[in-house]
Design a protein around this motif. Structure first.
Motif, PDB file in Angstrom:
ATOM      1  N   GLU A 277       0.824  -1.218   0.000  1.00  0.00           N
ATOM      2  CA  GLU A 277       0.000   0.000   0.000  1.00  0.00           C
ATOM      3  C   GLU A 277       0.853   1.262   0.000  1.00  0.00           C
ATOM      4  O   GLU A 277       0.387   2.339  -0.348  1.00  0.00           O
ATOM      5  CB  GLU A 277      -0.919   0.060   1.228  1.00  0.00           C
ATOM      6  N   ASP A 278       2.113   1.134   0.470  1.00  0.00           N
ATOM      7  CA  ASP A 278       2.988   2.299   0.551  1.00  0.00           C
ATOM      8  C   ASP A 278       3.722   2.570  -0.756  1.00  0.00           C
ATOM      9  O   ASP A 278       4.555   3.466  -0.825  1.00  0.00           O
ATOM     10  CB  ASP A 278       4.005   2.108   1.690  1.00  0.00           C
ATOM     11  N   VAL A 279       3.455   1.756  -1.751  1.00  0.00           N
ATOM     12  CA  VAL A 279       4.073   2.001  -3.056  1.00  0.00           C
ATOM     13  C   VAL A 279       3.045   2.710  -3.941  1.00  0.00           C
ATOM     14  O   VAL A 279       1.982   2.151  -4.226  1.00  0.00           O
ATOM     15  CB  VAL A 279       4.508   0.676  -3.717  1.00  0.00           C
ATOM     16  N   ALA A 280       3.347   3.968  -4.326  1.00  0.00           N
ATOM     17  CA  ALA A 280       2.440   4.703  -5.210  1.00  0.00           C
ATOM     18  C   ALA A 280       2.973   4.595  -6.637  1.00  0.00           C
ATOM     19  O   ALA A 280       4.181   4.500  -6.851  1.00  0.00           O
ATOM     20  CB  ALA A 280       2.368   6.160  -4.778  1.00  0.00           C
ATOM     21  N   LEU A 281       2.051   4.576  -7.605  1.00  0.00           N
ATOM     22  CA  LEU A 281       2.478   4.475  -9.004  1.00  0.00           C
ATOM     23  C   LEU A 281       2.120   5.748  -9.742  1.00  0.00           C
ATOM     24  O   LEU A 281       1.096   6.374  -9.473  1.00  0.00           O
ATOM     25  CB  LEU A 281       1.783   3.288  -9.673  1.00  0.00           C
ATOM     26  N   THR A 282       3.018   6.149 -10.639  1.00  0.00           N
ATOM     27  CA  THR A 282       2.738   7.332 -11.436  1.00  0.00           C
ATOM     28  C   THR A 282       3.364   7.177 -12.823  1.00  0.00           C
ATOM     29  O   THR A 282       4.314   6.421 -12.998  1.00  0.00           O
ATOM     30  CB  THR A 282       3.264   8.617 -10.741  1.00  0.00           C
ATOM     31  N   ARG A 283       2.787   7.917 -13.760  1.00  0.00           N
ATOM     32  CA  ARG A 283       3.364   7.909 -15.107  1.00  0.00           C
ATOM     33  C   ARG A 283       4.389   9.022 -15.266  1.00  0.00           C
ATOM     34  O   ARG A 283       5.167   9.024 -16.195  1.00  0.00           O
ATOM     35  CB  ARG A 283       2.253   8.126 -16.158  1.00  0.00           C
ATOM     36  N   GLU A 284       4.317  10.035 -14.369  1.00  0.00           N
ATOM     37  CA  GLU A 284       5.212  11.181 -14.499  1.00  0.00           C
ATOM     38  C   GLU A 284       6.623  10.776 -14.076  1.00  0.00           C
ATOM     39  O   GLU A 284       6.809  10.106 -13.081  1.00  0.00           O
ATOM     40  CB  GLU A 284       4.732  12.335 -13.617  1.00  0.00           C
ATOM     41  N   MET A 285       7.591  11.182 -14.883  1.00  0.00           N
ATOM     42  CA  MET A 285       8.947  10.728 -14.619  1.00  0.00           C
ATOM     43  C   MET A 285       9.792  11.809 -13.950  1.00  0.00           C
ATOM     44  O   MET A 285      10.916  11.572 -13.550  1.00  0.00           O
ATOM     45  CB  MET A 285       9.623  10.298 -15.930  1.00  0.00           C
ATOM     46  N   ASP A 286       9.250  13.035 -13.847  1.00  0.00           N
ATOM     47  CA  ASP A 286      10.078  14.114 -13.288  1.00  0.00           C
ATOM     48  C   ASP A 286       9.748  14.369 -11.812  1.00  0.00           C
ATOM     49  O   ASP A 286       9.366  13.447 -11.098  1.00  0.00           O
ATOM     50  CB  ASP A 286       9.921  15.395 -14.124  1.00  0.00           C
ATOM     51  N   GLN A 287       9.862  15.616 -11.371  1.00  0.00           N
ATOM     52  CA  GLN A 287       9.536  16.035  -9.998  1.00  0.00           C
ATOM     53  C   GLN A 287      10.278  15.208  -8.945  1.00  0.00           C
ATOM     54  O   GLN A 287       9.674  14.600  -8.083  1.00  0.00           O
ATOM     55  CB  GLN A 287       8.032  15.905  -9.740  1.00  0.00           C
ATOM     56  N   LEU A 288      11.589  15.192  -9.057  1.00  0.00           N
ATOM     57  CA  LEU A 288      12.348  14.438  -8.062  1.00  0.00           C
ATOM     58  C   LEU A 288      12.389  15.192  -6.739  1.00  0.00           C
ATOM     59  O   LEU A 288      12.717  16.372  -6.700  1.00  0.00           O
ATOM     60  CB  LEU A 288      13.784  14.223  -8.554  1.00  0.00           C
ATOM     61  N   SER A 289      12.028  14.516  -5.675  1.00  0.00           N
ATOM     62  CA  SER A 289      12.194  15.134  -4.361  1.00  0.00           C
ATOM     63  C   SER A 289      13.113  14.229  -3.548  1.00  0.00           C
ATOM     64  O   SER A 289      13.054  13.017  -3.675  1.00  0.00           O
ATOM     65  CB  SER A 289      10.850  15.318  -3.673  1.00  0.00           C
ATOM     66  N   SER A 290      13.944  14.849  -2.705  1.00  0.00           N
ATOM     67  CA  SER A 290      15.027  14.092  -2.074  1.00  0.00           C
ATOM     68  C   SER A 290      14.529  13.018  -1.114  1.00  0.00           C
ATOM     69  O   SER A 290      15.171  12.000  -0.921  1.00  0.00           O
ATOM     70  CB  SER A 290      15.977  15.042  -1.339  1.00  0.00           C
ATOM     71  N   ALA A 291      13.376  13.267  -0.468  1.00  0.00           N
ATOM     72  CA  ALA A 291      12.902  12.310   0.535  1.00  0.00           C
ATOM     73  C   ALA A 291      12.195  11.113  -0.085  1.00  0.00           C
ATOM     74  O   ALA A 291      11.763  10.223   0.598  1.00  0.00           O
ATOM     75  CB  ALA A 291      11.978  13.002   1.524  1.00  0.00           C
ATOM     76  N   ARG A 334      -0.732  -1.949 -17.957  1.00  0.00           N
ATOM     77  CA  ARG A 334      -0.755  -3.217 -18.682  1.00  0.00           C
ATOM     78  C   ARG A 334       0.621  -3.837 -18.623  1.00  0.00           C
ATOM     79  O   ARG A 334       1.616  -3.155 -18.382  1.00  0.00           O
ATOM     80  CB  ARG A 334      -1.181  -2.994 -20.138  1.00  0.00           C
ATOM     81  N   GLU A 335       0.676  -5.120 -18.810  1.00  0.00           N
ATOM     82  CA  GLU A 335       1.934  -5.840 -18.749  1.00  0.00           C
ATOM     83  C   GLU A 335       2.947  -5.239 -19.732  1.00  0.00           C
ATOM     84  O   GLU A 335       2.600  -4.930 -20.867  1.00  0.00           O
ATOM     85  CB  GLU A 335       1.672  -7.308 -19.131  1.00  0.00           C
ATOM     86  N   GLY A 336       4.157  -5.051 -19.281  1.00  0.00           N
ATOM     87  CA  GLY A 336       5.214  -4.566 -20.148  1.00  0.00           C
ATOM     88  C   GLY A 336       5.341  -3.052 -20.178  1.00  0.00           C
ATOM     89  O   GLY A 336       6.323  -2.522 -20.683  1.00  0.00           O
ATOM     90  N   GLU A 337       4.358  -2.331 -19.618  1.00  0.00           N
ATOM     91  CA  GLU A 337       4.407  -0.864 -19.661  1.00  0.00           C
ATOM     92  C   GLU A 337       5.404  -0.317 -18.632  1.00  0.00           C
ATOM     93  O   GLU A 337       5.670  -0.945 -17.615  1.00  0.00           O
ATOM     94  CB  GLU A 337       3.011  -0.314 -19.336  1.00  0.00           C
ATOM     95  N   HIS A 338       5.915   0.868 -18.891  1.00  0.00           N
ATOM     96  CA  HIS A 338       6.826   1.524 -17.955  1.00  0.00           C
ATOM     97  C   HIS A 338       6.058   2.422 -17.014  1.00  0.00           C
ATOM     98  O   HIS A 338       5.191   3.170 -17.451  1.00  0.00           O
ATOM     99  CB  HIS A 338       7.870   2.351 -18.711  1.00  0.00           C
ATOM    100  N   VAL A 339       6.339   2.344 -15.729  1.00  0.00           N
ATOM    101  CA  VAL A 339       5.747   3.267 -14.752  1.00  0.00           C
ATOM    102  C   VAL A 339       6.824   3.662 -13.754  1.00  0.00           C
ATOM    103  O   VAL A 339       7.903   3.061 -13.706  1.00  0.00           O
ATOM    104  CB  VAL A 339       4.580   2.633 -13.958  1.00  0.00           C
ATOM    105  N   SER A 340       6.505   4.655 -12.898  1.00  0.00           N
ATOM    106  CA  SER A 340       7.385   4.992 -11.790  1.00  0.00           C
ATOM    107  C   SER A 340       6.728   4.555 -10.493  1.00  0.00           C
ATOM    108  O   SER A 340       5.544   4.803 -10.298  1.00  0.00           O
ATOM    109  CB  SER A 340       7.622   6.504 -11.724  1.00  0.00           C
ATOM    110  N   ALA A 341       7.515   3.918  -9.666  1.00  0.00           N
ATOM    111  CA  ALA A 341       7.021   3.564  -8.334  1.00  0.00           C
ATOM    112  C   ALA A 341       7.617   4.555  -7.352  1.00  0.00           C
ATOM    113  O   ALA A 341       8.816   4.828  -7.389  1.00  0.00           O
ATOM    114  CB  ALA A 341       7.440   2.145  -7.984  1.00  0.00           C
ATOM    115  N   VAL A 342       6.762   5.109  -6.480  1.00  0.00           N
ATOM    116  CA  VAL A 342       7.233   6.109  -5.523  1.00  0.00           C
ATOM    117  C   VAL A 342       7.055   5.553  -4.109  1.00  0.00           C
ATOM    118  O   VAL A 342       5.963   5.128  -3.743  1.00  0.00           O
ATOM    119  CB  VAL A 342       6.458   7.426  -5.671  1.00  0.00           C
ATOM    120  N   VAL A 343       8.159   5.547  -3.361  1.00  0.00           N
ATOM    121  CA  VAL A 343       8.115   5.037  -1.991  1.00  0.00           C
ATOM    122  C   VAL A 343       8.760   6.067  -1.076  1.00  0.00           C
ATOM    123  O   VAL A 343       9.893   6.493  -1.313  1.00  0.00           O
ATOM    124  CB  VAL A 343       8.881   3.705  -1.877  1.00  0.00           C
ATOM    125  N   LYS A 344       8.046   6.488  -0.055  1.00  0.00           N
ATOM    126  CA  LYS A 344       8.630   7.430   0.902  1.00  0.00           C
ATOM    127  C   LYS A 344       9.759   6.752   1.668  1.00  0.00           C
ATOM    128  O   LYS A 344       9.664   5.557   1.983  1.00  0.00           O
ATOM    129  CB  LYS A 344       7.575   7.860   1.919  1.00  0.00           C
TER     130      LYS A 344
END
Lengths: 365, 224
Positions: A277-291, A334-344
């Motif tokens: 549940e603590d893993v969020a998914l997003t398509r956006e690849m930017d907006q890097l935050s240090s934490a 869908r299977e094979g697609e690229h996403v970003s996983a965000v974990v605090k």
């Protein structure tokens, strides 16, 4: 095949509750087995049946090809003949004997003296159990059990009698001692971090039944059913190595990727535990935050589970995410697609884990 | 004061207590740890002397010991003597009469021992008998001491059973309480009061000791 503990037995505790255990533990591959489950799931009863303190109604228990219990053949070895050391939750040290006398209770003075030295208890030898701390009592109980030269150690919630700070310190210590003594152990616990920190092999018990057994990481990553998933609670248990440490954050090498987590002073080999549940998914690849940990990944499977969807990713290591079915749809996963996983960084919990198994039994005897 | 009677009573009380400890400990163990359902019957039997009039117990004992009963006949065959109106007969009666005074405090003490300690001992490979000796008995010492002291005091002061079974033979069955009764019957109040005062003091001391032990005023082993 010979080096196994096979337990297939059941015992009715009340009209509504029956413990039914079907368990097979490969003792060589699994020096420490964790018997995990919520309170009241029958773990302690199973442990007591293994020790010979409770008699099952039916079934059999075979340890290294030796029958300990067999209802059909009317075999029920008493605890004295099983050579299974039992550590009680509150250690059950003999209050009228000193530390040294407790350890020497079922052994020669010579063996006891060596064990007192090994466990750093020599200075407490003349103290009575009630005069020493909980952590020390635990070591005395372990030394006393080992003095009788057991073939199996059974530990019932060994850390629950300790206060919280001692407990997290002792976890690692206990694992080290269990590995060092070279006796296969079964540890009962209801604490998932304890399970990860202590065990190699894991058996999950829910409502009196063993629901799943396997290597600890496996059980966490692939719970057999929803109830197991609910009781283990953490889907991602990842072997990691600490590679950097700065300003309160640790850098971990996990498979081919790096993640960051809060530094609580751990060192060496660890397991990083992340709830799905603590893993969020997003398509956006930017907006890097240090934490935050932002991991590029590829979808391997999407499994609908009611209002939620379980998404299995490959981020250089396997990662499971749990998202709402709605957001899974919005992201068009869908299977094979690229996403970003965000974990605090605060959602990554570390469990120290000594995985090296010493080849021979050290100089305890 | 009838020193002969006092000496006889003390001998009787010491022997009774010794026999009761030997018999009472295993029975208390069985009563505490047996899973048998019908053990309440044994419990009731053991407690019977607490409520039964001593004369009733004495009457049945007299019948059981008589030369025509199996027990009496067996005893006569083995020893050539008779149980009634002998010290041995008195001893047997005292043991039965004081049974609950040993068994109950000892069983209570056994029940107070944490069961996990016994299981820990068994899992260390130590037999049940050795566990009894090395764990249960040392941890039950205050209860065992209480049982012994109560049995001793109870035997010292018993009257009804002694009268029924032992009669009043000087130096053989004339105990302190019989001697006092005898003195009063003979209107020898001075002798009766001296012996009575002696018995009163002994009883009070013994009870005071018992309660002190139970409250751990003097611990049997030091508490760190």
């Amino acid at each position: 095949m010979a080096d196994q503990l096979i337990c297939q037995c059941r015992k009715r505790l009340s009209k509504a509750f029956e413990v039914e255990a079907d368990l097979r533990i490969p003792l060589r591959q699994a020096p420490v087995t964790v018997l995990f489950g919520p309170s009241g799931s029958g773990k302690t009863t199973l442990l007591r049946m293994l020790a010979g303190l409770e008699r099952p109604d039916a079934g059999s228990i075979v340890f290294r090809q030796r029958p300990w219990f067999d209802a059909a053949r009317a075999i029920h070895l008493p605890p004295q003949q099983r050579r299974a050391g039992f550590l009680f939750q509150d250690y059950a040290l003999f209050p009228h004997l000193t530390v040294a006398e407790n350890v020497a209770y079922a052994a020669s003075r010579e063996t006891a003296r060596k064990l007192l030295d090994t466990f750093g208890l020599a200075e407490l030898a003349a103290s009575k159990p009630r005069a020493i701390s909980g952590g020390q009592q635990q070591r005395v109980a372990l030394a006393r059990a080992l003095a009788a030269q057991p073939e199996l150690l059974l530990l019932d919630e060994p850390l629950s009698a300790l206060d919280a700070p001692t407990r997290s310190r002792t976890r690692h210590e206990l694992r080290r001692m269990l590995l060092a003594c070279g006796v296969p152990s079964i540890v009962v616990t209801h604490d998932r971090m304890e399970a990860v920190a202590l065990g190699d092999w894991m058996a999950v018990m829910v409502e009196g039944r063993i629901r799943q057994t396997g290597p600890v990481q496996e059980v966490f990553r692939r719970p057999a059913d929803l109830q197991v998933a609910e009781s283990v609670g953490v889907e991602n248990v990842l072997a990691a190595e600490i590679v950097g440490r700065e300003s309160g954050l640790l850098s971990l090498q996990v498979g081919g990727a790096r993640i960051q987590c809060v530094d609580s002073g751990e060192t060496g080999a660890v397991f990083a535990c992340i709830r799905a549940e603590d893993v969020a998914l997003t398509r956006e690849m930017d907006q890097l935050s240090s934490a935050r940990n932002r991991l590029a990944g590829r979808v391997r499977a999407v499994i609908p589970e009611g209002a939620l969807a379980r998404v299995e990713l490959d981020c250089g290591f396997p990662l499971v995410a749990m998202v709402t079915a709605q957001s899974a749809g919005e992201l068009a996963l869908r299977e094979g697609e690229h996403v970003s996983a965000v974990v605090k960084a605060t959602s990554v919990h570390l469990a120290v884990h000594t995985s090296v198994v010493p080849p021979e039994r050290p100089a305890l005897q | 004061m009838d020193w002969q009677a006092i000496w006889l009573s003390v001998r009787l009380a010491v022997s009774t207590t010794a026999i009761l400890l030997a018999l009472g400990l295993p029975i208390a163990y069985w009563l505490t740890f047996s899973p048998r359902r019908w053990k309440f019957l044994v419990e009731a039997l053991v407690a019977l002397p607490l409520v039964l009039p001593p004369t009733v117990l004495g009457f049945y004992l007299l019948l059981a010991m008589g030369p025509r009963s199996p027990l009496g006949a067996l005893y006569a065959k083995l020893t050539g003597g008779m149980l009634p109106f002998s010290f041995q007969g008195l001893l047997l009666a005292s043991v039965l009469y004081s049974f609950p005074f040993t068994v109950q405090p000892v069983a209570a003490a056994f029940a107070g021992v944490d069961r996990k300690l016994l299981e820990a001992s068994w899992c260390l490979g130590v037999s049940r008998a050795a566990t009894f000796r090395r764990v249960i008995v040392p941890l039950s010492l205050p209860g065992i001491a209480t049982g012994a002291i109560l049995s001793f005091a109870h035997t010292l002061g018993e009257f009804g059973v002694v009268l029924m079974v032992g009669g009043n033979i000087s130096g053989v069955t004339r105990t302190v309480s019989i001697s006092i009764y005898d003195s009063v019957q003979a209107l020898n109040y001075a002798a009766a009061s001296a012996t009575s005062l002696f018995l009163l003091c002994v009883s009070f001391t013994v009870l005071a000791l018992t309660y002190a032990l139970q409250r751990r005023i003097w611990a049997v082993w030091p508490i760190n």
